[in-house]
Scaffold this active site. Structure first.
Site, PDB file in Angstrom:
ATOM      1  N   SER A 192       0.859  -1.190   0.000  1.00 10.31           N
ATOM      2  CA  SER A 192       0.000   0.000   0.000  1.00 10.31           C
ATOM      3  C   SER A 192       0.889   1.232   0.000  1.00 10.31           C
ATOM      4  CB  SER A 192      -0.867   0.014   1.259  1.00 10.31           C
ATOM      5  OG  SER A 192      -1.507   1.273   1.392  1.00 10.31           O
TER       6      SER A 192
ATOM      7  N   TYR B 153      -1.855  -0.805  10.227  1.00 10.39           N
ATOM      8  CA  TYR B 153      -2.002  -1.085   8.788  1.00 10.39           C
ATOM      9  C   TYR B 153      -0.707  -0.724   8.058  1.00 10.39           C
ATOM     10  CZ  TYR B 153      -3.847  -0.923   4.030  1.00 10.39           C
ATOM     11  OH  TYR B 153      -4.041  -1.129   2.688  1.00 10.39           O
TER      12      TYR B 153
HETATM   13  N1  LIG Z   1      -8.652   0.021  -1.616  1.00 10.23           N
HETATM   14  C1  LIG Z   1      -7.617   0.762  -1.344  1.00 10.23           C
HETATM   15  O1  LIG Z   1      -7.691   2.010  -1.341  1.00 10.23           O
HETATM   16  C2  LIG Z   1      -6.298   0.124  -1.068  1.00 10.23           C
HETATM   17  C3  LIG Z   1      -5.183   0.958  -1.026  1.00 10.23           C
HETATM   18  C4  LIG Z   1      -3.943   0.382  -0.793  1.00 10.23           C
HETATM   19  C5  LIG Z   1      -3.842  -0.992  -0.609  1.00 10.23           C
HETATM   20  N2  LIG Z   1      -4.963  -1.765  -0.636  1.00 10.23           N
HETATM   21  C6  LIG Z   1      -4.783  -3.195  -0.438  1.00 10.23           C
HETATM   22  O2  LIG Z   1      -5.416  -3.883  -1.499  1.00 10.23           O
HETATM   23  C7  LIG Z   1      -5.829  -5.179  -1.040  1.00 10.23           C
HETATM   24  C8  LIG Z   1      -7.269  -5.398  -1.391  1.00 10.23           C
HETATM   25  O3  LIG Z   1      -8.046  -4.431  -0.719  1.00 10.23           O
HETATM   26  P1  LIG Z   1      -9.476  -3.958  -1.226  1.00 10.23           P
HETATM   27  O4  LIG Z   1      -9.483  -2.487  -1.196  1.00 10.23           O
HETATM   28  O5  LIG Z   1      -9.835  -4.666  -2.462  1.00 10.23           O
HETATM   29  O6  LIG Z   1     -10.368  -4.422   0.019  1.00 10.23           O
HETATM   30  P2  LIG Z   1     -11.488  -5.528   0.151  1.00 10.23           P
HETATM   31  O7  LIG Z   1     -11.942  -5.458   1.569  1.00 10.23           O
HETATM   32  O8  LIG Z   1     -12.497  -5.369  -0.930  1.00 10.23           O
HETATM   33  O9  LIG Z   1     -10.702  -6.889  -0.113  1.00 10.23           O
HETATM   34  C9  LIG Z   1     -10.010  -7.573   0.884  1.00 10.23           C
HETATM   35  C10 LIG Z   1     -10.431  -9.020   0.811  1.00 10.23           C
HETATM   36  O10 LIG Z   1      -9.649  -9.757   1.764  1.00 10.23           O
HETATM   37  C11 LIG Z   1     -10.507 -10.703   2.365  1.00 10.23           C
HETATM   38  N3  LIG Z   1      -9.984 -11.132   3.661  1.00 10.23           N
HETATM   39  C12 LIG Z   1      -9.973 -10.444   4.826  1.00 10.23           C
HETATM   40  N4  LIG Z   1      -9.445 -11.203   5.808  1.00 10.23           N
HETATM   41  C13 LIG Z   1      -9.117 -12.400   5.245  1.00 10.23           C
HETATM   42  C14 LIG Z   1      -8.539 -13.579   5.741  1.00 10.23           C
HETATM   43  N5  LIG Z   1      -8.186 -13.714   7.026  1.00 10.23           N
HETATM   44  N6  LIG Z   1      -8.340 -14.607   4.889  1.00 10.23           N
HETATM   45  C15 LIG Z   1      -8.711 -14.505   3.571  1.00 10.23           C
HETATM   46  N7  LIG Z   1      -9.260 -13.409   3.057  1.00 10.23           N
HETATM   47  C16 LIG Z   1      -9.470 -12.357   3.882  1.00 10.23           C
HETATM   48  C17 LIG Z   1     -11.843 -10.003   2.486  1.00 10.23           C
HETATM   49  O11 LIG Z   1     -12.906 -10.919   2.684  1.00 10.23           O
HETATM   50  C18 LIG Z   1     -11.916  -9.246   1.164  1.00 10.23           C
HETATM   51  O12 LIG Z   1     -12.534 -10.017   0.160  1.00 10.23           O
HETATM   52  C19 LIG Z   1      -5.517  -5.205   0.456  1.00 10.23           C
HETATM   53  O13 LIG Z   1      -4.269  -5.834   0.664  1.00 10.23           O
HETATM   54  C20 LIG Z   1      -5.432  -3.745   0.812  1.00 10.23           C
HETATM   55  O14 LIG Z   1      -4.639  -3.512   1.956  1.00 10.23           O
HETATM   56  C21 LIG Z   1      -6.182  -1.241  -0.864  1.00 10.23           C
END
Ligand SMILES: NC(=O)c1ccc[n+]([C@@H]2O[C@H](COP(=O)([O-])OP(=O)(O)OC[C@H]3O[C@@H](n4cnc5c(N)ncnc54)[C@H](O)[C@@H]3O)[C@@H](O)[C@H]2O)c1
Length: 277
Positions: free
Chosen positions: A149, A162
Site C-alpha cells: 500500500s 495497517y
Molecule cells: N482500496 C484501497 O484504497 C487500497 C489501497 C492500498 C492498498 N490496498 C490493499 O489492497 C488489497 C485489497 O483491498 P481492497 O481495497 O480490495 O479491500 P477488500 O476489503 O475489498 O478486499 C479484501 C479481501 O480480503 C478478504 N480477507 C480479509 N481477511 C481475510 C482472511 N483472514 N483470509 C482470507 N481473506 C481475507 C476479504 O474478505 C476481502 O474479500 C488489500 O491488501 C489492501 O490492503 C487497498
C-alpha cells in the site's frame, strides 16, 4: 485493449478475491487465459467472483481460505495443484481492511487490533509465500505479487498497524526476490493509492462525500483509482512482460506518494474554486 492471453495454460491463486482489487485481479487473470483459484474467507463474495469469471467464459474455482491459518493456506496450494496441476502465480492480496477503523492511537488503541492486522496483512502474505515457494522452485520458477500500500511509505496519526503491516510486506517482498531469484522465482508488490471499491465507498460516505473529495485531492491525477487499474499492474508483474522485474514495489497510486506536503491543500482549494486540477 488488453494484451493477448499472457496466462494461457497457467494457474494463478488470488487471495482476498471476494471483492475489490482481488476480484478485479482474478477476473483479469482469467480473461488472459489463466485458471484461477479464488481464495477468500468470504464464501459468498468468493462464489460470486467464481460465477462472474465462469459466466465470462473463464476458469475459476472457489477456495475458502483464512490466510492466517497455516493449514488452510497449505490446502489452498495443494488443492490448486490437484485441480490445475501447476501454480505459476500467487497474488497475496487479502487484508483485514475492516479493521482500519479500529486502528487508532499506538498507546490507547487495542493491542488485539494490532495483532489481528499484522496477522492477516503480513502473516497471511508470509504463509502464502512459505507454502507456494517450494512448489514454484520444484517446477522451475514462478511469480509472486503481493499487495502492499502507499501507506507503507508515510506516517499518519492513525492506521499505524495497517502501515506497519504493509511496510513489512514491502520488506518481505524484497527478501524473497533476493533469496529466490536464482531459482527463477520473481517476487514483486503493488502499492496502491486510494482505490474505491463498493465497500470502501460505503465506509467513507459515498463517492461524492467530503472525505472522498479530500482523498481525491491527494492524488495528482485528481481522482482515486479503480480496482481494474491495480489488476493491470499485478498482471504485468506476474506476466512474462515483467520477466526482468523482481524486488520491485510498483506504486499504482495516481501520484499519491509523488508530491510534497502543500500539494493536497492547494489542490483542494483549486478544486473547490472550480479551477480544476
Ligand atoms: N482500496 C484501497 O484504497 C487500497 C489501497 C492500498 C492498498 N490496498 C490493499 O489492497 C488489497 C485489497 O483491498 P481492497 O481495497 O480490495 O479491500 P477488500 O476489503 O475489498 O478486499 C479484501 C479481501 O480480503 C478478504 N480477507 C480479509 N481477511 C481475510 C482472511 N483472514 N483470509 C482470507 N481473506 C481475507 C476479504 O474478505 C476481502 O474479500 C488489500 O491488501 C489492501 O490492503 C487497498
Amino acid at each position: 485493449m488488453e494484451p493477448a492471453a499472457r496466462f494461457e495454460g497457467r494457474a494463478v491463486i488470488v487471495t482476498g478475491a471476494a471483492s475489490g482489487i482481488g476480484r478485479a485481479t482474478a477476473a483479469r487473470f482469467a480473461r488472459e487465459g489463466a485458471a484461477v483459484t479464488v481464495a477468500d474467507i468470504d464464501e459468498a463474495g468468493a462464489a460470486r467472483t467464481v460465477e462472474e469469471i465462469g459466466s465470462a467464459g473463464g476458469t475459476a474455482r472457489l477456495q475458502i481460505t483464512d490466510v492466517t491459518d497455516e493449514e488452510a493456506v497449505r490446502r489452498m496450494v495443494e488443492e490448486t495443484l490437484v485441480a490445475f496441476g501447476r501454480i505459476d502465480v500467487l497474488h497475496n492480496n487479502a487484508a483485514a481492511i475492516q479493521l482500519n477503523f479500529e486502528d487508532q492511537d499506538v498507546v490507547s488503541g487495542d493491542l488485539a487490533t494490532w495483532e489481528r492486522v499484522l496477522s492477516v496483512n503480513f502473516r497471511g502474505v508470509l504463509l502464502g509465500c512459505r507454502c507456494v515457494l517450494p512448489e514454484m522452485v520444484a517446477r522451475g520458477g514462478g511469480a509472486i505479487v503481493n499487495t502492499a500500500s502507499a501507506a507503507a511509505f508515510y506516517g499518519e496519526s492513525r492506521l499505524a498497524a495497517y502501515a506497519a503491516s504493509k511496510a513489512a510486506v514491502v520488506s518481505l517482498t524484497k527478501s524473497i526476490a533476493t533469496a529466490y531469484g536464482d531459482r527463477n522465482v520473481r517476487c514483486n508488490a503493488v502499492a496502491p493509492g486510494i482505490v474505491v471499491e463498493p465497500g470502501l465507498q460505503e465506509q467513507i460516505g459515498g463517492p461524492n462525500g467530503p472525505h472522498l473529495q479530500k482523498l481525491t485531492a491527494a492524488h495528482v491525477l485528481d481522482r482515486v483509482g479503480a480496482p481494474e487499474e491495480v489488476a493491470a499492474a499485478v498482471a504485468f508483474l506476474a506476466s512474462d512482460d515483467g520477466g526482468f522485474v523482481t524486488g520491485e514495489i510498483l506504486r499504482v497510486d495516481g501520484g499519491f506518494t509523488a508530491h510534497g506536503p502543500t500539494f493536497t491543500t492547494t489542490h483542494l482549494e483549486r478544486l473547490r474554486d472550480g479551477g480544476g486540477g
